[in-house]
Design an enzyme around this catalytic site. Sequence first.
Site, PDB file in Angstrom:
ATOM      1  N   SER A  62      12.597  -7.013  12.446  1.00 28.62           N
ATOM      2  CA  SER A  62      12.340  -7.449  13.817  1.00 28.62           C
ATOM      3  C   SER A  62      11.761  -6.311  14.665  1.00 28.62           C
ATOM      4  CB  SER A  62      13.632  -7.953  14.462  1.00 28.62           C
ATOM      5  OG  SER A  62      14.197  -8.970  13.665  1.00 28.62           O
TER       6      SER A  62
HETATM    7  N1  SAM Z   1      17.925  -8.136  10.322  1.00 30.34           N
HETATM    8  C1  SAM Z   1      16.756  -7.865   9.531  1.00 30.34           C
HETATM    9  C2  SAM Z   1      16.304  -6.442   9.609  1.00 30.34           C
HETATM   10  O1  SAM Z   1      16.889  -5.661  10.365  1.00 30.34           O
HETATM   11  O2  SAM Z   1      15.368  -6.116   8.883  1.00 30.34           O
HETATM   12  C3  SAM Z   1      15.605  -8.790   9.841  1.00 30.34           C
HETATM   13  C4  SAM Z   1      15.861 -10.126   9.339  1.00 30.34           C
HETATM   14  S1  SAM Z   1      14.487 -11.142   9.024  1.00 30.34           S
HETATM   15  C5  SAM Z   1      13.828 -11.444  10.602  1.00 30.34           C
HETATM   16  C6  SAM Z   1      15.411 -12.615   8.609  1.00 30.34           C
HETATM   17  C7  SAM Z   1      16.189 -12.505   7.321  1.00 30.34           C
HETATM   18  O3  SAM Z   1      17.050 -13.629   7.233  1.00 30.34           O
HETATM   19  C8  SAM Z   1      15.323 -12.529   6.074  1.00 30.34           C
HETATM   20  O4  SAM Z   1      15.603 -11.422   5.278  1.00 30.34           O
HETATM   21  C9  SAM Z   1      15.718 -13.823   5.382  1.00 30.34           C
HETATM   22  O5  SAM Z   1      15.647 -13.774   3.975  1.00 30.34           O
HETATM   23  C10 SAM Z   1      17.141 -13.983   5.877  1.00 30.34           C
HETATM   24  N2  SAM Z   1      17.680 -15.330   5.792  1.00 30.34           N
HETATM   25  C11 SAM Z   1      17.106 -16.523   6.087  1.00 30.34           C
HETATM   26  N3  SAM Z   1      17.963 -17.543   5.853  1.00 30.34           N
HETATM   27  C12 SAM Z   1      19.122 -16.978   5.409  1.00 30.34           C
HETATM   28  C13 SAM Z   1      20.386 -17.494   5.003  1.00 30.34           C
HETATM   29  N4  SAM Z   1      20.670 -18.795   4.988  1.00 30.34           N
HETATM   30  N5  SAM Z   1      21.328 -16.608   4.607  1.00 30.34           N
HETATM   31  C14 SAM Z   1      21.090 -15.277   4.578  1.00 30.34           C
HETATM   32  N6  SAM Z   1      19.914 -14.734   4.957  1.00 30.34           N
HETATM   33  C15 SAM Z   1      18.947 -15.573   5.362  1.00 30.34           C
END
Ligand code: SAM
Length: 217
Positions: A62
Amino acid sequence: MRDFAIARRRMVEEQVSARGVKDKRVLDAMLKVPRHKFVEEALEGKAYQDAPLPIGEKQTISQPYMVAVMSEALALKGSEKVLEVGTGSGYQAAILALLADRVFSLERIPALARRARKVLDGCGFSKVNIRLADGTHGWQDMAPFDAILVTAGAPEVPRDYLDQLAIGGCLVIPVGDRSSQVLMRITRIGEQEYREEQLMGCRFVPLIGNHGWHESA
Ligand code: SAM
């Protein structure tokens, strides 16, 4: 290394403080965590830019400002147990590790969970617990949480997050459609009582899972 420290200070001053984030603990944490280590080597030079960046698997780290706003919204003091949903690069988890006592983070994509583990260990954040799972169920074994931070956009608030919040705790989650959402803060003020606030508009990759979006949509 010195150049990265300078870039980090400018990031905090120009993108975060200047836009109104005031929590000194959040600003200090963002000055400390080496964001460039959480992106692919080829993108290191862009790590402190005012934008999200790709981290592989069609996911993103993000924008620094969004990390700051979400972290500030949790109003952490240092003694809390926090759940993050969406480990991604591990950067937000590292920030949370400096703001709270215990951090649990869920990621559904194995390659991202593996890489985040390695980077977090390399940066001294071994205390962050990562689990590979569909995070739309929360992390029942470790509940209740003083704070829950969801870093992917949900179609609606999964019931498990509300149930796994401690009384007095808050959930920060983007809710909306697949391409744009509203950042919501939901505070549990009683056994069955919650207060909802809309913080700002935002755009996150989708939260995919049983209580989120379908992968194929
Ligand atoms: N917090 C992260 C960082 O600091 O880099 C950024 C996160 S990114 C915007 C969103 C993340 O949510 C992705 O890695 C994606 O794979 C994960 N995601 C989406 N659906 C999910 C779920 N049901 N359970 C766990 N992770 C999930």
